[in-house]
Motif scaffolding. Structure first.
Motif, PDB file in Angstrom:
ATOM      1  N   ALA A 165      44.006  31.100  45.585  1.00  0.00           N
ATOM      2  CA  ALA A 165      44.072  32.477  45.091  1.00  0.00           C
ATOM      3  C   ALA A 165      42.867  33.289  45.582  1.00  0.00           C
ATOM      4  CB  ALA A 165      44.105  32.479  43.561  1.00  0.00           C
ATOM      5  N   PRO A 166      43.079  34.488  46.099  1.00  0.00           N
ATOM      6  CA  PRO A 166      41.966  35.332  46.547  1.00  0.00           C
ATOM      7  C   PRO A 166      41.253  36.007  45.380  1.00  0.00           C
ATOM      8  CG  PRO A 166      44.030  36.475  46.886  1.00  0.00           C
ATOM      9  CD  PRO A 166      44.390  35.103  46.372  1.00  0.00           C
ATOM     10  N   ALA A 167      40.737  35.198  44.460  1.00  0.00           N
ATOM     11  CA  ALA A 167      40.043  35.715  43.276  1.00  0.00           C
ATOM     12  C   ALA A 167      38.557  35.450  43.403  1.00  0.00           C
ATOM     13  CB  ALA A 167      40.596  35.055  42.014  1.00  0.00           C
ATOM     14  N   ASP A 168      37.767  36.239  42.695  1.00  0.00           N
ATOM     15  CA  ASP A 168      36.318  36.082  42.734  1.00  0.00           C
ATOM     16  C   ASP A 168      35.826  35.072  41.709  1.00  0.00           C
ATOM     17  OD1 ASP A 168      35.286  38.463  44.580  1.00  0.00           O
ATOM     18  OD2 ASP A 168      36.964  39.194  43.386  1.00  0.00           O
ATOM     19  N   LEU A 169      36.468  35.030  40.566  1.00  0.00           N
ATOM     20  CA  LEU A 169      36.057  34.125  39.490  1.00  0.00           C
ATOM     21  C   LEU A 169      37.278  33.602  38.762  1.00  0.00           C
ATOM     22  CD1 LEU A 169      33.077  35.972  37.709  1.00  0.00           C
ATOM     23  CD2 LEU A 169      32.938  33.773  38.883  1.00  0.00           C
ATOM     24  N   GLY A 186      46.208  52.590  38.670  1.00  0.00           N
ATOM     25  CA  GLY A 186      45.120  52.888  39.588  1.00  0.00           C
ATOM     26  C   GLY A 186      44.166  51.716  39.752  1.00  0.00           C
ATOM     27  N   GLU A 187      42.979  52.023  40.248  1.00  0.00           N
ATOM     28  CA  GLU A 187      41.968  50.996  40.505  1.00  0.00           C
ATOM     29  C   GLU A 187      40.934  50.999  39.380  1.00  0.00           C
ATOM     30  OE1 GLU A 187      39.146  49.563  44.244  1.00  0.00           O
ATOM     31  OE2 GLU A 187      39.782  51.654  44.087  1.00  0.00           O
ATOM     32  N   PRO A 188      40.676  49.853  38.746  1.00  0.00           N
ATOM     33  CA  PRO A 188      39.698  49.824  37.653  1.00  0.00           C
ATOM     34  C   PRO A 188      38.268  49.971  38.173  1.00  0.00           C
ATOM     35  CG  PRO A 188      40.420  47.607  38.144  1.00  0.00           C
ATOM     36  CD  PRO A 188      41.259  48.524  38.987  1.00  0.00           C
ATOM     37  N   ARG A 189      37.395  50.425  37.310  1.00  0.00           N
ATOM     38  CA  ARG A 189      35.993  50.601  37.688  1.00  0.00           C
ATOM     39  C   ARG A 189      35.290  49.263  37.872  1.00  0.00           C
ATOM     40  NH1 ARG A 189      30.966  51.380  34.930  1.00  0.00           N
ATOM     41  NH2 ARG A 189      31.988  50.929  32.931  1.00  0.00           N
ATOM     42  N   LEU A 190      35.682  48.228  37.089  1.00  0.00           N
ATOM     43  CA  LEU A 190      34.955  46.958  37.115  1.00  0.00           C
ATOM     44  C   LEU A 190      35.760  45.823  37.741  1.00  0.00           C
ATOM     45  CD1 LEU A 190      33.292  47.148  33.582  1.00  0.00           C
ATOM     46  CD2 LEU A 190      32.304  47.770  35.799  1.00  0.00           C
ATOM     47  N   PHE A 191      36.910  45.469  37.164  1.00  0.00           N
ATOM     48  CA  PHE A 191      37.677  44.350  37.720  1.00  0.00           C
ATOM     49  C   PHE A 191      39.101  44.325  37.204  1.00  0.00           C
ATOM     50  CE2 PHE A 191      35.758  42.595  33.850  1.00  0.00           C
ATOM     51  CZ  PHE A 191      36.750  41.813  33.284  1.00  0.00           C
ATOM     52  N   PHE A 192      39.948  43.646  37.973  1.00  0.00           N
ATOM     53  CA  PHE A 192      41.280  43.246  37.518  1.00  0.00           C
ATOM     54  C   PHE A 192      41.166  41.852  36.902  1.00  0.00           C
ATOM     55  CE2 PHE A 192      42.805  46.223  40.827  1.00  0.00           C
ATOM     56  CZ  PHE A 192      43.832  46.868  40.145  1.00  0.00           C
ATOM     57  N   SER A 193      41.918  41.622  35.834  1.00  0.00           N
ATOM     58  CA  SER A 193      42.061  40.275  35.280  1.00  0.00           C
ATOM     59  C   SER A 193      43.527  39.880  35.401  1.00  0.00           C
ATOM     60  CB  SER A 193      41.638  40.248  33.807  1.00  0.00           C
ATOM     61  OG  SER A 193      42.023  39.029  33.191  1.00  0.00           O
ATOM     62  N   VAL A 194      43.782  38.666  35.892  1.00  0.00           N
ATOM     63  CA  VAL A 194      45.160  38.217  36.138  1.00  0.00           C
ATOM     64  C   VAL A 194      45.424  36.927  35.365  1.00  0.00           C
ATOM     65  CG1 VAL A 194      46.794  37.381  37.863  1.00  0.00           C
ATOM     66  CG2 VAL A 194      45.265  39.277  38.421  1.00  0.00           C
ATOM     67  N   SER A 195      46.528  36.907  34.638  1.00  0.00           N
ATOM     68  CA  SER A 195      46.942  35.714  33.899  1.00  0.00           C
ATOM     69  C   SER A 195      48.448  35.562  34.004  1.00  0.00           C
ATOM     70  CB  SER A 195      46.548  35.830  32.416  1.00  0.00           C
ATOM     71  OG  SER A 195      47.194  34.849  31.637  1.00  0.00           O
ATOM     72  N   THR A 221      38.054  45.436  45.072  1.00  0.00           N
ATOM     73  CA  THR A 221      37.885  45.345  43.620  1.00  0.00           C
ATOM     74  C   THR A 221      37.874  43.878  43.191  1.00  0.00           C
ATOM     75  OG1 THR A 221      39.083  47.427  43.352  1.00  0.00           O
ATOM     76  CG2 THR A 221      38.829  46.055  41.393  1.00  0.00           C
ATOM     77  N   PRO A 222      36.882  43.458  42.388  1.00  0.00           N
ATOM     78  CA  PRO A 222      36.848  42.064  41.933  1.00  0.00           C
ATOM     79  C   PRO A 222      38.110  41.683  41.158  1.00  0.00           C
ATOM     80  CG  PRO A 222      34.745  43.138  41.506  1.00  0.00           C
ATOM     81  CD  PRO A 222      35.695  44.214  41.945  1.00  0.00           C
ATOM     82  N   VAL A 223      38.540  40.456  41.369  1.00  0.00           N
ATOM     83  CA  VAL A 223      39.690  39.911  40.647  1.00  0.00           C
ATOM     84  C   VAL A 223      39.244  38.648  39.921  1.00  0.00           C
ATOM     85  CG1 VAL A 223      42.029  38.991  40.800  1.00  0.00           C
ATOM     86  CG2 VAL A 223      41.303  40.816  42.355  1.00  0.00           C
ATOM     87  N   VAL A 224      39.526  38.595  38.616  1.00  0.00           N
ATOM     88  CA  VAL A 224      39.198  37.444  37.779  1.00  0.00           C
ATOM     89  C   VAL A 224      40.502  36.843  37.294  1.00  0.00           C
ATOM     90  CG1 VAL A 224      38.040  36.659  35.668  1.00  0.00           C
ATOM     91  CG2 VAL A 224      37.039  38.521  37.030  1.00  0.00           C
ATOM     92  N   ILE A 225      40.696  35.556  37.481  1.00  0.00           N
ATOM     93  CA  ILE A 225      41.910  34.904  36.991  1.00  0.00           C
ATOM     94  C   ILE A 225      41.578  34.053  35.774  1.00  0.00           C
ATOM     95  CG2 ILE A 225      43.074  34.934  39.211  1.00  0.00           C
ATOM     96  CD1 ILE A 225      42.337  32.002  39.600  1.00  0.00           C
ATOM     97  N   GLY A 226      42.552  33.904  34.872  1.00  0.00           N
ATOM     98  CA  GLY A 226      42.332  33.121  33.662  1.00  0.00           C
ATOM     99  C   GLY A 226      43.650  32.779  33.003  1.00  0.00           C
TER     100      GLY A 226
END
Length: 609
Positions: free
Chosen positions: A164-168, A73-82, A132-137
């Motif tokens: 990448a269409p990421a926010d941070l 589903g969709e997280p309340r705060l953000f997705f993190s992608v690595s 939904t915000p997306v954070v990559i790391g």
């Protein structure tokens, strides 16, 4: 400490058993989910859980469909992608750009991740959950945060945030950053407002950048310039390299055609107490039970322990300065003892601690009084500093304590030691390490013995290794079962000619060293050596540096394996190119025997003689 589940959930069924109907954060990774602190997803997931956030994991999703990405589903705060523990292209290809047939971070070694996994996953998540915000790391995002040379396409690519269409983007070790991001999003801040978190990078549009007060920013040559001008690329690297310190680093900005990527200063390293807490979280040290096949990357590290982070060695081919940094962050001995005591109680523990260390094992507890207040010195390397306390007393005390734990039979150092950190007058350290913490082989990394190549690599000169080797050999006298040095060497490194590789091959011949550990130089993102490889320039002096490429790299590598009959033709080619036909024949010092019949290989264009 917040009560944590045995495994972080990978399905909504698992979430339901924990009373979770919607996750706060969802971590997407290119690796299998292995609940071990050496795997970044497990570590950051447990850190977030410890901070009070529910975390779900989507491991190795099928990027060709939507199903896996929508599973939790969709997280309340953000997705993190690595992409995972390793850059996805380094993981998928050999140094010669041949595709690998297996992936050690996947169950059964199967190939389950795409190339450029961070970009692929982020595109898919953003398309499905655009609000939904997306954070990559992770390593892949961290080391591609500026315009960079990409060996696999042989081009200069944009900073990953420009694609990448990421926010941070989180760079470095991300505990402070991910918890800070979660806290601020939970407090109601918009993702676009999170522009001041150390250890992160973000982007602004060109119009916004032009309207900003740019005082205090280090502005790099832009993507269009570094792509076309090797001098601009080298200058850009030197500029951002000098800002990778958490105390004295400044914001760094790099314009791109449609955006400007801005890097905040690195995050402050965790304190010893904070590291203790992170590594004492309840990791199971096993793969998620849903897997029916083993994950090969787990076994070599399953019963290993991280004692510290950071490395001040400043090797040119290593990007650790841009990731963990030069400041050593050490855990307490009591914390490490507690971790090993828990390991010793596990049913599968056979009494062997596989490794106790960090990037360099014998940097544990080494400290400089300037680091907290002034950061690392901008004009010198810590490894060369005469004021650095090089005592190994704390590491020996740690190893002694671990060896006394009931159920522990052996405590090994497998991560290698920096031999030039051992003072010549310190006779106890090497003797104890060899007697109690090395099996049959001690790993060291001289990398080369040519003065010019060693200097280009940032490694100590041959004389330092020779002195260490003599001390090591002296310890073998009278032993019924002797030990051996396993030196790591690199072929094809910038600055290295065929003559240099012949010199190294003769050194191996004369010393009888074991040479299985030879790495063909791979130009991975964000290292000094990769900058030299691409530009042919030392980024700090802008002086020209010779760079071997193409077939010459194959010849250089073959020279280090001159005993292998399959390399015969390449070795002869290299020896003739170097004008060393005297090493082809039947004399005692020849590297290969001369074969009768057949013309000698022709000298290749571009090879030095």
């Amino acid at each position: 400490m917040t009560v944590q589940p045995k495994f972080l959930p990978m399905t909504m069924e698992e979430a339901g058993r924990l009373g979770i109907d919607r996750f706060d954060v969802i971590l997407i990774t290119g690796d299998a989910y292995v609940d071990h602190p050496s795997f970044g997803t497990a570590l950051l997931g447990r850190v977030l859980w410890d901070a009070g956030y529910s975390v779900g994991i989507i491991a190795q999703p099928d990027w060709r469909s939507d199903a896996d990405f929508k599973r939790l589903g969709e997280p309340r705060l953000f997705f993190s992608v690595s992409a995972g523990n390793v850059d996805s292209l380094v993981n998928a290809f050999t140094p010669n750009l041949k595709r690998r047939s297996s992936d050690v971070y996947s169950p059964g070694g199967r190939l389950l991740r795409p190339d450029r996994a961070t970009l692929v996953y982020t595109d898919r998540v953003h398309a499905l959950f655009p609000n939904t915000p997306v954070v990559i790391g992770g390593i892949e995002a961290s080391l591609r945060r500026f315009a960079h040379y990409d060996h696999w396409s042989d081009t200069v690519r944009q900073a990953i945030l420009a694609d990448a269409p990421a926010d941070l983007l989180v760079f470095g070790m991300g505990e402070r950053q991910v918890v800070g991001i979660a806290d601020r999003l939970a407090a109601g801040e918009a993702a676009g407002a999170l522009t001041d978190i150390p250890g992160t990078a973000y982007r602004v549009d060109l119009k916004t950048w032009r309207s900003m007060d740019q005082a205090g920013y280090v502005v790099l040559p832009g993507y269009a310039e570094v792509k076309e001008d090797r001098y601009a690329y080298a200058r850009a690297f030197a500029l951002h390299y000098n800002e990778q310190d958490p105390v004295r680093g400044r914001r760094v900005a790099q314009p791109h055609p449609k955006t400007v990527v801005i890097q905040n200063p690195p995050a402050m390293p965790l304190s010893g107490a904070e590291l203790d807490r992170v590594y004492e979280l309840p990791y199971t040290r096993s793969a998620h039970p849903s897997y029916t096949e083993p994950v090969p990357a787990l076994e070599p590290v399953r019963f290993s322990v991280v004692s510290h982070r950071g490395c001040f060695g400043s090797c040119s081919f290593c990007a650790l300065t841009h990731h963990q940094g030069r400041i050593i962050q050490s855990r307490s001995i009591d914390s490490i003892v507690r971790e090993v005591e828990r390991m010793a109680a596990m049913p599968d523990f056979a009494g062997v601690v596989q490794d106790v260390g960090g990037p360099t094992a014998n940097m544990y507890a080494i400290h400089c009084g300037r680091w907290e207040t002034a950061g690392t010195c901008p004009d010198r390397r810590c490894i060369d500093c005469p004021t650095l306390d090089r005592s190994h007393e704390e590491q020996l005390r740690l190893l002694r304590r671990l060896s006394e734990i009931p159920g522990v039979k052996r405590v090994f150092i497998a991560s290698g030691i920096r031999y030039d950190l051992i003072p010549p007058e310190d006779r106890e350290y090497l003797a104890r390490i060899c007697a109690h913490h090395v099996s049959g082989h001690l790993k060291v990394a001289p990398e080369h013995i040519s003065p010019r190549v060693s200097a280009c690599m940032g490694k100590p000169p041959r004389e330092v290794f020779d002195a260490f080797r003599e001390r090591f050999e002296a310890l073998q006298a009278g032993k019924r079962k002797r030990q051996y040095l396993v030196p790591y060497f690199i072929s094809g490194h910038p600055g290295c000619t065929i003559e240099d590789m012949v010199e190294l091959a003769e050194y191996v011949r004369d010393t009888g060293l074991y040479t299985e550990q030879v790495q063909d130089f791979t130009p991975t993102p964000m290292s000094i050596s990769t900058t030299i490889y691409h530009t042919g320039l030392d980024p700090f002096t802008l002086k020209e540096v010779y760079v071997p490429k193409g077939r010459e790299k194959r010849v250089q590598r073959a020279l280090m394996h001159y005993r292998d009959p399959e390399n015969y033709a390449l070795v002869c080619e290299g020896l003739r190119a170097a004008g060393r036909e005297d090493l082809i024949g039947n004399a005692w010092n020849c590297l290969v025997r001369e074969k009768r019949g057949g013309a000698p290989p022709a000298r290749r264009k571009g090879q030095r003689s």
